[in-house]
Design an enzyme around this catalytic site. Sequence first.
Site, short mmCIF file in Angstrom:
data_model
loop_
_atom_site.label_atom_id
_atom_site.label_comp_id
_atom_site.label_asym_id
_atom_site.label_seq_id
_atom_site.Cartn_x
_atom_site.Cartn_y
_atom_site.Cartn_z
N GLN A 2 33.70 21.14 1.81
CA GLN A 2 34.31 22.04 2.79
C GLN A 2 34.51 21.31 4.10
OE1 GLN A 2 32.84 26.37 1.11
NE2 GLN A 2 32.03 25.68 3.03
N ARG A 60 27.89 29.10 -4.32
CA ARG A 60 28.24 27.74 -3.92
C ARG A 60 29.18 27.17 -4.98
NH1 ARG A 60 26.98 29.13 0.33
NH2 ARG A 60 25.31 28.36 1.68
N HIS A 106 35.81 29.88 3.21
CA HIS A 106 34.41 30.34 3.24
C HIS A 106 34.20 31.25 4.46
CE1 HIS A 106 29.98 28.99 2.45
NE2 HIS A 106 30.08 30.30 2.66
N ASN A 115 23.51 37.54 6.43
CA ASN A 115 24.87 37.83 5.98
C ASN A 115 24.92 38.17 4.49
OD1 ASN A 115 24.47 35.32 4.87
ND2 ASN A 115 25.91 34.25 6.22
P1 NDP Z 1 18.12 35.36 -2.35
O1 NDP Z 1 17.12 34.28 -2.13
O2 NDP Z 1 17.80 36.75 -1.92
O3 NDP Z 1 18.51 35.44 -3.90
C1 NDP Z 1 18.59 34.35 -4.71
C2 NDP Z 1 18.21 34.80 -6.12
O4 NDP Z 1 18.47 33.72 -7.02
C3 NDP Z 1 16.74 35.17 -6.30
O5 NDP Z 1 16.65 36.39 -7.00
C4 NDP Z 1 16.19 34.03 -7.11
O6 NDP Z 1 15.16 34.43 -7.96
C5 NDP Z 1 17.41 33.66 -7.94
N1 NDP Z 1 17.37 32.32 -8.52
C6 NDP Z 1 16.83 31.19 -8.00
N2 NDP Z 1 17.05 30.16 -8.83
C7 NDP Z 1 17.75 30.64 -9.89
C8 NDP Z 1 18.27 30.06 -11.09
N3 NDP Z 1 18.10 28.75 -11.35
N4 NDP Z 1 18.93 30.85 -11.95
C9 NDP Z 1 19.09 32.18 -11.68
N5 NDP Z 1 18.62 32.79 -10.57
C10 NDP Z 1 17.97 32.03 -9.69
O7 NDP Z 1 19.46 34.85 -1.64
P2 NDP Z 1 20.78 35.66 -1.30
O8 NDP Z 1 21.03 36.65 -2.37
O9 NDP Z 1 20.75 36.11 0.10
O10 NDP Z 1 21.84 34.46 -1.38
C11 NDP Z 1 22.10 33.81 -2.63
C12 NDP Z 1 22.99 32.61 -2.40
O11 NDP Z 1 24.26 33.04 -1.92
C13 NDP Z 1 22.48 31.63 -1.31
O12 NDP Z 1 21.57 30.69 -1.84
C14 NDP Z 1 23.75 30.98 -0.83
O13 NDP Z 1 24.01 29.81 -1.57
C15 NDP Z 1 24.84 32.01 -1.13
N6 NDP Z 1 25.36 32.62 0.11
C16 NDP Z 1 26.71 32.52 0.35
C17 NDP Z 1 27.24 33.00 1.52
C18 NDP Z 1 28.71 32.96 1.79
O14 NDP Z 1 29.11 33.06 2.95
N7 NDP Z 1 29.56 32.83 0.78
C19 NDP Z 1 26.37 33.59 2.57
C20 NDP Z 1 25.00 33.78 2.13
C21 NDP Z 1 24.52 33.25 0.97
P3 NDP Z 1 13.59 34.50 -7.51
O15 NDP Z 1 13.53 34.78 -6.04
O16 NDP Z 1 13.08 35.58 -8.37
O17 NDP Z 1 13.04 33.16 -7.82
#
Ligand code: NDP
Length: 396
Positions: free
Chosen positions: A314, A285, A333, A147
């Site tokens: 939630q 989140r 959400h 998603n």
């Molecule tokens: P990804 O894993 O593709 O992306 C997460 C990114 O965050 C990566 O680039 C990672 O870097 C980076 N990251 C990790 N830790 C940190 C930090 N401390 N500071 C800055 N950047 C950081 O996940 P998605 O993009 O698919 O999803 C991201 C978040 O969105 C999920 O964790 C979830 O909480 C939320 N989400 C919400 C939804 C909703 O319905 N509202 C649905 C889906 C997701 P690297 O990999 O380079 O370490």
Amino acid sequence: MATVLCVLYPDPTDGHPPTYARDSIPEIARYPGGETTPSPRGIDFVPGQLVGSVSGGLGLRPYLEKAGHRFVVTSDKEGPDSEFERLLPEADVVISQPFWPAYLDADRLAKARRLRLAVTAGVGSDHVDLGAAIERGITVAEVTYSNSLSVAEHAVMQILALVRDYLPAHDIVRAGGWNIADAVKRSYDIEGMEVGVVAAGRIGRAVLERLKPFGVRLAYFDKHRLPADVEKELGTTYHDDVRALTAAVDVLSIHAPLQPETYRLFDDELIGTMRRGSYIVNTARAAIVDRDAVVRALESGRLAGYAGDVWYPQPPPADHPWRSMPHEAMTPHMSGSSLSAQARYAAGTREILEAFFDGTPIREEYLIAAGGALVGAGAHAYTAAAGQASPGSTGR
Ligand code: NDP
């Protein structure tokens, strides 16, 4: 025979829909980058129909019951008398979702003596205490990417809704009014603004890509930098510190996972580094921001608007201040649970269960924790060690 305990949000208030607005959804075989969308052996639901609430059961009932398993679906998840907590000691598999999270903190995991697999039907497993799951050797898996683009669309929509002040203008016509000055007195164009994302993973990068045609100046912060050719293609500026980003943008969209490093990252001090009249959209989140600092910043004018779809806990209580704060464009959400997204995360959950019951490997990209360590997607997104509590897992 295994017991599969599944927690989903309640059905629509007027019952499961007898008809739908559209007859079909587009078939998408691959995500950007080439990874295939979920590909279980079969599905027992019609893509585009509501499977994410209790009576839809993610379309899993025929498959699980035919294989002789017990499948219990409930939305009753809070407190020791809830159906979820009563059945937890019997569960071999728990399926839950971020939208209506069945918080799996260390106490609950201790009660779940038979639990071997915790599946997130969606993306983001911070509602599971990953440190406790690692300690107990429980496999945690989610349907990575299922998603992510749905959320990116929602974030872009909420950015535009805030900057153009769409919802108050809409309220004017719903109320029978036509005062244009009221409708425009907080309405701006996004063109020329500086827009940044915190974390350029699947969602954050998709938000940058979708905003580029609006003629904005793009920027981002992430733990790791994007490849130089991607930065060039997007025309985006990298900041190696979140403070440098917050001070440099008009609009900020948050897409980092919830982990100890991001817990309450956006407090009074960090929001105070932003330009007066900035906007924040948070579809990642809620616990990444300080609830009351957001309200204070909207009241003082430091923020011109706040939107998102994530709350903590939630569901939020009726008197949660984000329901009534000024200049908000919140939704429940729902961004990652469109009917299009449901078809993917339901199929992905089925794919994970098929692998689990067949004794074959779960896709590496779906794994968060296994064998007592963070693995796969979890090794990128989270930092939990055995016994270290996850900040989002208690629901308190
Ligand atoms: P990804 O894993 O593709 O992306 C997460 C990114 O965050 C990566 O680039 C990672 O870097 C980076 N990251 C990790 N830790 C940190 C930090 N401390 N500071 C800055 N950047 C950081 O996940 P998605 O993009 O698919 O999803 C991201 C978040 O969105 C999920 O964790 C979830 O909480 C939320 N989400 C919400 C939804 C909703 O319905 N509202 C649905 C889906 C997701 P690297 O990999 O380079 O370490």
